[in-house]
Write an enzyme that holds these catalytic residues in place. Structure first.
Site, PDB file in Angstrom:
ATOM      1  N   GLY A  73       3.362  -4.614  -3.986  1.00  0.00           N
ATOM      2  CA  GLY A  73       2.923  -5.695  -4.875  1.00  0.00           C
ATOM      3  C   GLY A  73       2.764  -7.017  -4.145  1.00  0.00           C
ATOM      4  N   CYS A 131      -6.126  -3.933  -1.114  1.00  0.00           N
ATOM      5  CA  CYS A 131      -4.788  -3.610  -1.634  1.00  0.00           C
ATOM      6  C   CYS A 131      -4.926  -2.835  -2.929  1.00  0.00           C
ATOM      7  CB  CYS A 131      -3.965  -4.871  -1.885  1.00  0.00           C
ATOM      8  SG  CYS A 131      -2.407  -4.458  -2.700  1.00  0.00           S
ATOM      9  N   GLY A 218       0.506   7.049   6.702  1.00  0.00           N
ATOM     10  CA  GLY A 218       1.273   7.965   7.548  1.00  0.00           C
ATOM     11  C   GLY A 218       0.401   9.084   8.098  1.00  0.00           C
TER      12      GLY A 218
HETATM   13  C1  SIN Z   1       1.245  -3.955  -1.295  1.00  0.00           C
HETATM   14  O1  SIN Z   1       1.766  -5.021  -0.966  1.00  0.00           O
HETATM   15  O2  SIN Z   1       1.421  -3.457  -2.404  1.00  0.00           O
HETATM   16  C2  SIN Z   1       0.362  -3.206  -0.322  1.00  0.00           C
HETATM   17  C3  SIN Z   1      -0.626  -4.075   0.331  1.00  0.00           C
HETATM   18  C4  SIN Z   1      -1.862  -3.373   0.771  1.00  0.00           C
HETATM   19  O3  SIN Z   1      -1.955  -2.145   0.757  1.00  0.00           O
HETATM   20  O4  SIN Z   1      -2.807  -4.057   1.146  1.00  0.00           O
END
Ligand code: SIN
Length: 309
Positions: A73, A131, A218
């Site tokens: 998040g 994201c 991963g």
């Molecule tokens: C996150 O903070 O939830 C992941 C960020 C991303 O994948 O860019």
């Protein structure tokens, strides 16, 4: 003489091809106990938003075979907090410094980019348009070619050093998004961010992550990421910073053969925080064994005549 590991991505030069991937490295300080952040070719901190964000409820990660799902998040100290409390330390690492930015709106990205344009210690910015864990902004921009082009174009107007566009694989055609980022004025394409997935606790009849979905990273995603890098390398003339499940020097060279000029390592650092050291030493050894004097000779060397689409 050891082979040269130095790479060039457009006007961005790095002493080696290993960058830390945003979100897996904090802002460097957490890693200092394990490894000098200055050994990386470049470091990319966790995404910065205009205002601080507390992130999602826990649990925020779920382990999967050969990978993990995250839904952090975008927890971060906000732009002013970053500038005051984190950037001064990052400036001293003596390597390429890339600041990753995320916003809910175009104006937020533009405002932060404008400020960073004045900050000579920042070598480049990476736009997080990928994201998968935020209701607004982030991936919203990166799944639509027009939105990608407009956002990158607006940031281009205020930011003069290299702009990296970090792309999501959660689209039908990543090449069209890459091309939109190029049209908007991006200098480098960073790909791929995580793949959307879910983890289920069937006994509780619940998803493990409270937000239901998370981003998968991963080794399990490496073949998917390689395919994305290979496809984009064939359709775009921009340099590529490849990522997705890289955990060894072999993986790095696979991405470079597929068309990446350099790579980011991410999830492996949770397992082996010193992975960069082994990777760099293995790269030197493998290239010497192969008689390669300059790692850049490896870029895009995959023989397409043997490749089935
Ligand atoms: C996150 O903070 O939830 C992941 C960020 C991303 O994948 O860019």
């Amino acid at each position: 003489m050891p082979p040269s590991l130095a790479v060039r991505l457009g006007s961005l030069e790095a002493k080696n091809p290993i960058f830390s991937a945003s979100g897996t490295f904090g802002y460097g300080e957490e890693m200092e106990a394990f490894v000098d952040p200055g050994v990386y070719g470049g470091i990319i901190g966790k995404s910065i938003s205009q205002l601080p964000r507390g992130g999602n409820p826990i649990p925020r990660v779920a382990e999967t075979p050969a990978g993990m799902l995250n839904s952090i998040g975008l927890q971060n100290p906000g732009f002013e907090g970053f500038m005051k409390d984190y950037l001064p330390r990052m400036r001293d690492y003596g390597t390429v410094l890339v600041v990753n930015l995320v916003g809910d709106t175009i104006d937020e990205y533009v405002e932060m980019a404008r400020r960073l344009n004045e900050e000579e210690a920042v070598d480049a910015i990476e736009l997080n348009i990928s994201c998968p864990n935020c209701p607004e902004g982030g991936m919203e921009f990166g799944i639509d070619p027009r939105a990608t082009e407009i956002l990158v174009g607006k940031v281009r107007e205020v930011y003069k050093r290299p702009i990296l566009a970090k792309l999501t694989p959660n689209v039908t055609d990543i090449c069209s998004i890459a091309s939109a980022a190029e049209q908007g004025g991006a200098d480098i394409l960073a790909l791929v961010n995580t793949y959307l997935g879910i983890a289920v606790d069937w006994r509780a009849r619940k998803t493990i992550l409270p937000g239901v979905t998370g981003g998968m990273s991963g080794p399990a995603i490496k073949p998917l990421a390689l395919r994305a890098v290979w496809s984009v390398a064939r359709s775009s003339s921009l340099p590529i910073l490849g990522m997705g499940g890289i955990s060894s020097a072999d993986d790095v060279l696979e991405f470079m053969a597929a068309g990446a000029s350099a790579v980011q390592i991410g999830t492996i650092q949770f397992v082996r925080p010193k992975a960069v050291l082994e990777i760099l030493s293995d790269l030197e050894r493998y290239l010497s064994e192969m008689g390669v004097t300059d790692i850049s000779e490896m870029v895009g060397t995959l023989h397409s005549d043997f490749v089935v689409r």
